[in-house]
Design a protein around this motif. Structure first.
Motif, mmCIF file in Angstrom:
data_model
loop_
_atom_site.group_PDB
_atom_site.id
_atom_site.type_symbol
_atom_site.label_atom_id
_atom_site.label_comp_id
_atom_site.label_asym_id
_atom_site.label_seq_id
_atom_site.Cartn_x
_atom_site.Cartn_y
_atom_site.Cartn_z
ATOM 1 N N SER A 30 19.218 -4.246 -23.561
ATOM 2 C CA SER A 30 20.420 -4.959 -23.975
ATOM 3 C C SER A 30 21.083 -4.196 -25.119
ATOM 4 O O SER A 30 20.442 -3.371 -25.788
ATOM 5 N N PRO A 31 22.370 -4.451 -25.378
ATOM 6 C CA PRO A 31 23.023 -3.813 -26.527
ATOM 7 C C PRO A 31 22.279 -4.055 -27.838
ATOM 8 O O PRO A 31 22.178 -3.159 -28.676
ATOM 9 N N ASP A 32 21.736 -5.264 -28.009
ATOM 10 C CA ASP A 32 20.990 -5.562 -29.239
ATOM 11 C C ASP A 32 19.712 -4.721 -29.317
ATOM 12 O O ASP A 32 19.336 -4.258 -30.404
ATOM 13 N N GLU A 123 6.494 -2.177 -38.157
ATOM 14 C CA GLU A 123 7.847 -2.334 -37.625
ATOM 15 C C GLU A 123 7.850 -2.220 -36.107
ATOM 16 O O GLU A 123 8.521 -2.998 -35.417
ATOM 17 N N MET A 124 7.077 -1.269 -35.561
ATOM 18 C CA MET A 124 7.024 -1.107 -34.108
ATOM 19 C C MET A 124 6.413 -2.342 -33.451
ATOM 20 O O MET A 124 6.877 -2.789 -32.398
ATOM 21 N N ASP A 125 5.383 -2.903 -34.060
ATOM 22 C CA ASP A 125 4.779 -4.119 -33.505
ATOM 23 C C ASP A 125 5.799 -5.252 -33.449
ATOM 24 O O ASP A 125 5.865 -6.008 -32.470
ATOM 25 N N ASN A 131 11.276 -7.839 -28.488
ATOM 26 C CA ASN A 131 12.218 -7.262 -27.524
ATOM 27 C C ASN A 131 11.474 -6.888 -26.247
ATOM 28 O O ASN A 131 10.839 -5.829 -26.168
ATOM 29 N N ARG A 132 11.560 -7.755 -25.249
ATOM 30 C CA ARG A 132 10.799 -7.541 -24.011
ATOM 31 C C ARG A 132 11.238 -6.278 -23.278
ATOM 32 O O ARG A 132 10.412 -5.584 -22.696
ATOM 33 N N GLY A 133 12.517 -5.973 -23.306
ATOM 34 C CA GLY A 133 13.005 -4.778 -22.622
ATOM 35 C C GLY A 133 12.439 -3.508 -23.233
ATOM 36 O O GLY A 133 12.019 -2.588 -22.518
ATOM 37 N N ILE A 134 12.403 -3.443 -24.561
ATOM 38 C CA ILE A 134 11.842 -2.277 -25.247
ATOM 39 C C ILE A 134 10.350 -2.179 -24.959
ATOM 40 O O ILE A 134 9.830 -1.086 -24.692
ATOM 41 N N ALA A 135 9.659 -3.314 -25.030
ATOM 42 C CA ALA A 135 8.212 -3.307 -24.787
ATOM 43 C C ALA A 135 7.901 -2.794 -23.388
ATOM 44 O O ALA A 135 7.013 -1.952 -23.207
ATOM 45 N N LYS A 136 8.628 -3.276 -22.389
ATOM 46 C CA LYS A 136 8.393 -2.830 -21.016
ATOM 47 C C LYS A 136 8.649 -1.337 -20.880
ATOM 48 O O LYS A 136 7.851 -0.604 -20.280
ATOM 49 N N ALA A 137 9.748 -0.862 -21.465
ATOM 50 C CA ALA A 137 10.085 0.561 -21.374
ATOM 51 C C ALA A 137 9.049 1.430 -22.068
ATOM 52 O O ALA A 137 8.662 2.486 -21.563
ATOM 53 N N MET A 138 8.571 0.993 -23.237
ATOM 54 C CA MET A 138 7.559 1.759 -23.971
ATOM 55 C C MET A 138 6.250 1.822 -23.201
ATOM 56 O O MET A 138 5.589 2.863 -23.148
ATOM 57 N N TYR A 139 5.859 0.725 -22.574
ATOM 58 C CA TYR A 139 4.612 0.713 -21.811
ATOM 59 C C TYR A 139 4.736 1.581 -20.558
ATOM 60 O O TYR A 139 3.792 2.273 -20.189
ATOM 61 N N LEU A 140 5.906 1.554 -19.910
ATOM 62 C CA LEU A 140 6.122 2.431 -18.759
ATOM 63 C C LEU A 140 6.054 3.893 -19.177
ATOM 64 O O LEU A 140 5.463 4.728 -18.488
ATOM 65 N N SER A 141 6.648 4.205 -20.322
ATOM 66 C CA SER A 141 6.602 5.570 -20.835
ATOM 67 C C SER A 141 5.165 6.008 -21.082
ATOM 68 O O SER A 141 4.770 7.134 -20.756
ATOM 69 N N GLN A 142 4.375 5.101 -21.640
ATOM 70 C CA GLN A 142 2.977 5.424 -21.907
ATOM 71 C C GLN A 142 2.193 5.620 -20.615
ATOM 72 O O GLN A 142 1.336 6.510 -20.521
ATOM 73 N N LEU A 143 2.487 4.821 -19.599
ATOM 74 C CA LEU A 143 1.810 4.977 -18.305
ATOM 75 C C LEU A 143 2.119 6.341 -17.692
ATOM 76 O O LEU A 143 1.243 6.981 -17.106
#
Length: 255
Positions: A30-32, A123-125, A131-143
């Motif tokens: 999202s923009p936010d 801060e990252m936690d 932010n669910r969108g950021i969390a999903k993207a970060m976990y996908l990146s880690q995978l």
């Protein structure tokens, strides 16, 4: 780059930030959420080449986000030899969960002059929790990072020297193409010395030179003056036995 339709706010906040662009390609932000990431990475630090961001044995620090330049993970063995474990390109982040450990089990070093943002672990936690969108993207990146590590382990254990070199070149080319590092002539400026490449492939520089000569003479690819040119992608794929699904981008579609 990925063909992603985003709002004007997202475009404005993510302009020039490959980390945000990369995450947005994994999961819509999202923009936010884009503004949150832009703020978290707004004060990067410059690192000169061959300077360690963090060293093995150090207490784990913040999450590192490479905005410009290349870096690598590595270990130094008791006999003084080095094993390169991964390459980090612009847009890559690392050490999302390493704060759970007491100390670093490897080092991270800038290969080129690099611009690196550091996001405090607390801060990252908060960012991930809020932010669910950021969390999903970060976990996908880690995978995907973990999939890349498995591909490297497979190369070291089972691929021939020719397959190993070819596979790494395919991987680096595809990753670079995803973030717009390939020039108009379809070439990649590869800031990796032969010693560094040899240390990531478990080879001597002499052996690596021989393999690069075979690849050059085959017409599949060349590395000249630090520039990688894949002249025949299909041939290089066959020589590498390259299965590109772990990178979630297909060389045949972009070559």
């Amino acid at each position: 780059m990925n063909n992603i339709i985003v709002s004007d706010d997202v475009k404005w906040c993510s302009m020039g930030n490959r980390f945000i662009d990369k995450l947005h390609g994994f999961s819509p932000l999202s923009p936010d959420e884009v503004k949150v990431l832009a703020k978290a990475t707004a004060n990067p630090r410059k690192f000169a080449r061959r300077i360690d961001l963090i060293r093995e044995g150090d207490r784990p620090g913040p999450v590192f986000v490479v905005l410009e330049g290349w870096a690598c993970r590595y270990k130094i063995l008791p006999n003084g030899t080095r094993q390169v474990l991964a390459y980090l390109m612009p847009g890559d982040s690392c050490d999302l969960h390493i704060g759970l450990l007491a100390e670093m089990d490897h080092s991270i070093q800038a290969i080129t002059p690099a611009l690196v943002a550091t996001v405090d672990r607390v801060e990252m936690d908060i960012i991930l929790d809020s932010n669910r969108g950021i969390a999903k993207a970060m976990y996908l990146s880690q995978l995907i990072d973990e999939g890349t590590m498995r591909a490297w382990i497979t190369s070291m254990g089972r691929r021939s020297s020719l397959e190993r070199v070819s596979h790494l070149m395919c991987e680096l080319y595809m990753r670079a193409r995803n973030i717009g590092l390939i020039d108009a002539l379809d070439r990649l400026a590869l800031p990796l010395s032969q010693a560094l490449l040899a240390d990531s492939l478990g080879m001597t520089t002499v052996h690596l030179n021989r393999v690069l000569k075979v690849l050059r003479e085959s017409g599949a690819m060349t590395i000249e003056r630090g520039v990688l040119h894949i002249e025949d992608p299909e041939k290089l794929i066959r020589m590498a036995g390259f299965d590109e699904n772990y990178l979630h981008r297909r060389l045949r579609q972009v070559a």
